[in-house]
Structure formats: C-alpha cells, structure tokens
Design a protein around this motif. Structure first.
Motif, mmCIF file in Angstrom:
data_model
loop_
_atom_site.group_PDB
_atom_site.id
_atom_site.type_symbol
_atom_site.label_atom_id
_atom_site.label_comp_id
_atom_site.label_asym_id
_atom_site.label_seq_id
_atom_site.Cartn_x
_atom_site.Cartn_y
_atom_site.Cartn_z
ATOM 1 N N MET A 1 0.866 -1.215 0.033
ATOM 2 C CA MET A 1 -0.101 0.084 0.025
ATOM 3 C C MET A 1 0.784 1.104 -0.122
ATOM 4 S SD MET A 1 -2.618 1.096 2.966
ATOM 5 C CE MET A 1 -3.421 -0.414 3.118
ATOM 6 N N SER A 2 0.262 2.282 -0.817
ATOM 7 C CA SER A 2 1.358 3.601 -0.960
ATOM 8 C C SER A 2 1.107 4.338 0.445
ATOM 9 C CB SER A 2 0.813 4.364 -1.936
ATOM 10 O OG SER A 2 -0.426 4.943 -2.010
ATOM 11 N N ALA A 3 2.181 5.076 0.578
ATOM 12 C CA ALA A 3 1.946 5.981 1.852
ATOM 13 C C ALA A 3 0.765 7.050 1.916
ATOM 14 C CB ALA A 3 3.336 6.800 1.798
ATOM 15 N N GLU A 4 0.405 7.402 0.731
ATOM 16 C CA GLU A 4 -0.604 8.442 0.615
ATOM 17 C C GLU A 4 -2.082 7.437 0.903
ATOM 18 O OE1 GLU A 4 -2.911 11.358 0.762
ATOM 19 O OE2 GLU A 4 -0.665 11.464 0.679
ATOM 20 N N ASN A 5 -2.087 6.410 0.430
ATOM 21 C CA ASN A 5 -3.053 5.425 0.675
ATOM 22 C C ASN A 5 -3.361 5.057 2.035
ATOM 23 O OD1 ASN A 5 -5.645 4.053 -0.065
ATOM 24 N ND2 ASN A 5 -4.628 2.331 -0.790
ATOM 25 N N ARG A 7 -2.116 6.773 4.492
ATOM 26 C CA ARG A 7 -2.556 8.075 5.426
ATOM 27 C C ARG A 7 -4.128 8.173 5.150
ATOM 28 N NH1 ARG A 7 2.414 9.772 3.302
ATOM 29 N NH2 ARG A 7 3.708 10.411 5.059
ATOM 30 N N ARG A 8 -4.851 7.944 3.978
ATOM 31 C CA ARG A 8 -6.151 8.118 4.023
ATOM 32 C C ARG A 8 -6.615 7.170 4.946
ATOM 33 N NH1 ARG A 8 -9.683 5.817 0.512
ATOM 34 N NH2 ARG A 8 -8.088 4.510 -0.413
ATOM 35 N N ALA A 62 2.689 0.344 10.340
ATOM 36 C CA ALA A 62 3.662 -0.612 9.403
ATOM 37 C C ALA A 62 3.623 0.313 8.075
ATOM 38 C CB ALA A 62 2.682 -1.706 9.180
ATOM 39 N N GLU A 63 2.837 1.196 7.869
ATOM 40 C CA GLU A 63 3.037 1.895 6.559
ATOM 41 C C GLU A 63 3.550 3.236 6.379
ATOM 42 O OE1 GLU A 63 2.407 0.061 3.830
ATOM 43 O OE2 GLU A 63 1.949 -1.664 4.889
ATOM 44 N N ILE A 64 3.464 4.093 7.582
ATOM 45 C CA ILE A 64 3.768 5.662 7.431
ATOM 46 C C ILE A 64 4.950 5.792 8.212
ATOM 47 C CG2 ILE A 64 2.791 7.797 8.000
ATOM 48 C CD1 ILE A 64 0.053 6.681 7.812
ATOM 49 N N GLU A 65 5.776 6.443 7.596
ATOM 50 C CA GLU A 65 7.225 6.712 8.119
ATOM 51 C C GLU A 65 6.933 7.925 9.234
ATOM 52 O OE1 GLU A 65 11.393 6.680 8.561
ATOM 53 O OE2 GLU A 65 9.999 5.562 7.058
ATOM 54 N N GLY A 66 7.358 7.853 10.237
ATOM 55 C CA GLY A 66 7.140 8.891 11.410
ATOM 56 C C GLY A 66 5.898 8.826 11.891
ATOM 57 N N PHE A 67 5.164 8.095 11.921
ATOM 58 C CA PHE A 67 3.509 7.870 12.138
ATOM 59 C C PHE A 67 3.538 8.683 13.592
ATOM 60 C CE2 PHE A 67 0.044 5.413 14.160
ATOM 61 C CZ PHE A 67 -0.990 6.286 13.528
ATOM 62 N N ASP A 68 2.810 9.383 13.748
ATOM 63 C CA ASP A 68 2.179 10.048 15.003
ATOM 64 C C ASP A 68 0.936 9.754 15.379
ATOM 65 O OD1 ASP A 68 1.890 11.497 17.383
ATOM 66 O OD2 ASP A 68 1.402 13.487 16.456
ATOM 67 N N GLY A 69 0.788 8.627 16.247
ATOM 68 C CA GLY A 69 -0.539 7.932 16.587
ATOM 69 C C GLY A 69 -1.687 8.457 17.858
ATOM 70 N N ARG A 70 -1.357 9.735 18.086
ATOM 71 C CA ARG A 70 -1.954 10.486 19.121
ATOM 72 C C ARG A 70 -3.346 10.277 18.946
ATOM 73 N NH1 ARG A 70 1.712 15.424 20.529
ATOM 74 N NH2 ARG A 70 1.862 15.436 17.858
ATOM 75 N N LEU A 71 -3.920 10.460 17.775
ATOM 76 C CA LEU A 71 -5.340 10.754 17.524
ATOM 77 C C LEU A 71 -5.761 9.429 17.584
ATOM 78 C CD1 LEU A 71 -7.482 12.798 17.222
ATOM 79 C CD2 LEU A 71 -7.249 12.511 14.702
ATOM 80 N N SER A 72 -5.222 8.393 17.189
ATOM 81 C CA SER A 72 -5.817 7.152 17.168
ATOM 82 C C SER A 72 -5.786 6.359 18.660
ATOM 83 C CB SER A 72 -5.270 6.215 16.012
ATOM 84 O OG SER A 72 -3.987 6.035 16.427
#
Length: 98
Positions: A1-5, A7-8, A62-72
């Motif tokens: 999966m692409s990074a933009e997909n 993120r969406r 797994a898919e996003i570089e530098g993922f900030d998961g505070r909202l999730s």
C-alpha cells in the motif's frame, strides 16, 4: 500500500472510531434514549471504536514513516471508557435478571 493510501485509510479509520466512541459516550450520558438495549449497543460501539482505532494504529505504524498516532490512541482510550461504563450497566442488568 502506498504511503498516501495508508494515510487516507488511517484518517478514515481514526475519525470513524472517534465518531463511534462519541456516540457511545452520548448513549452512556443519556441511557434512556434506546431503553433496555442501550448497554448492548454501547458495548458494540465500544468494541467498534477499539477495533477501528487499533486497526488505524497498525496501518500507521507499518506503512507511514514517522507515524504520530496520538489521535488514534485517543480514540482507543475513548473506546476503553465506553466499554468500561457500558460493561457496568450490562452487568447490573444481568445480575438483576438472574
């Protein structure tokens, strides 16, 4: 999966998870809206919130570089709160029936 997909997908899952958590919280605040089935709907919304939030975190990590998961993470905490209070109400109903 692409990074933009990815993120969406993370945005969609997170916001739907927050929405289900808020609906569950509103049902906890106003339990007479649905009636006797309210705790069971609240439990289902709490589980849905947790599933959506942790699925978003899994994709994000797994898919996003530098993922900030505070909202999730906030959505997951909201799901735990909904499950806690709905579980108490469901337990009270079950103990009064049995």
């Amino acid at each position: 999966m692409s990074a933009e997909n990815a993120r969406r997908n993370v945005r969609i899952l997170t916001w739907i998870g927050i929405a289900t958590g808020v609906i569950g919280g509103l049902l906890i605040a106003f339990p007479k809206v649905i009636g006797v089935g309210s705790p069971w709907v609240q439990l289902a919304l709490g589980v849905a919130t947790l599933v959506l939030a942790f699925r978003a975190r899994k994709i994000g990590i797994a898919e996003i570089e530098g993922f900030d998961g505070r909202l999730s993470l906030a959505a997951a905490l909201l799901g735990f709160l909904v499950l806690f209070f709905a579980g108490q109400a469901a337990f009270i109903i079950l103990t009064t029936l049995g």
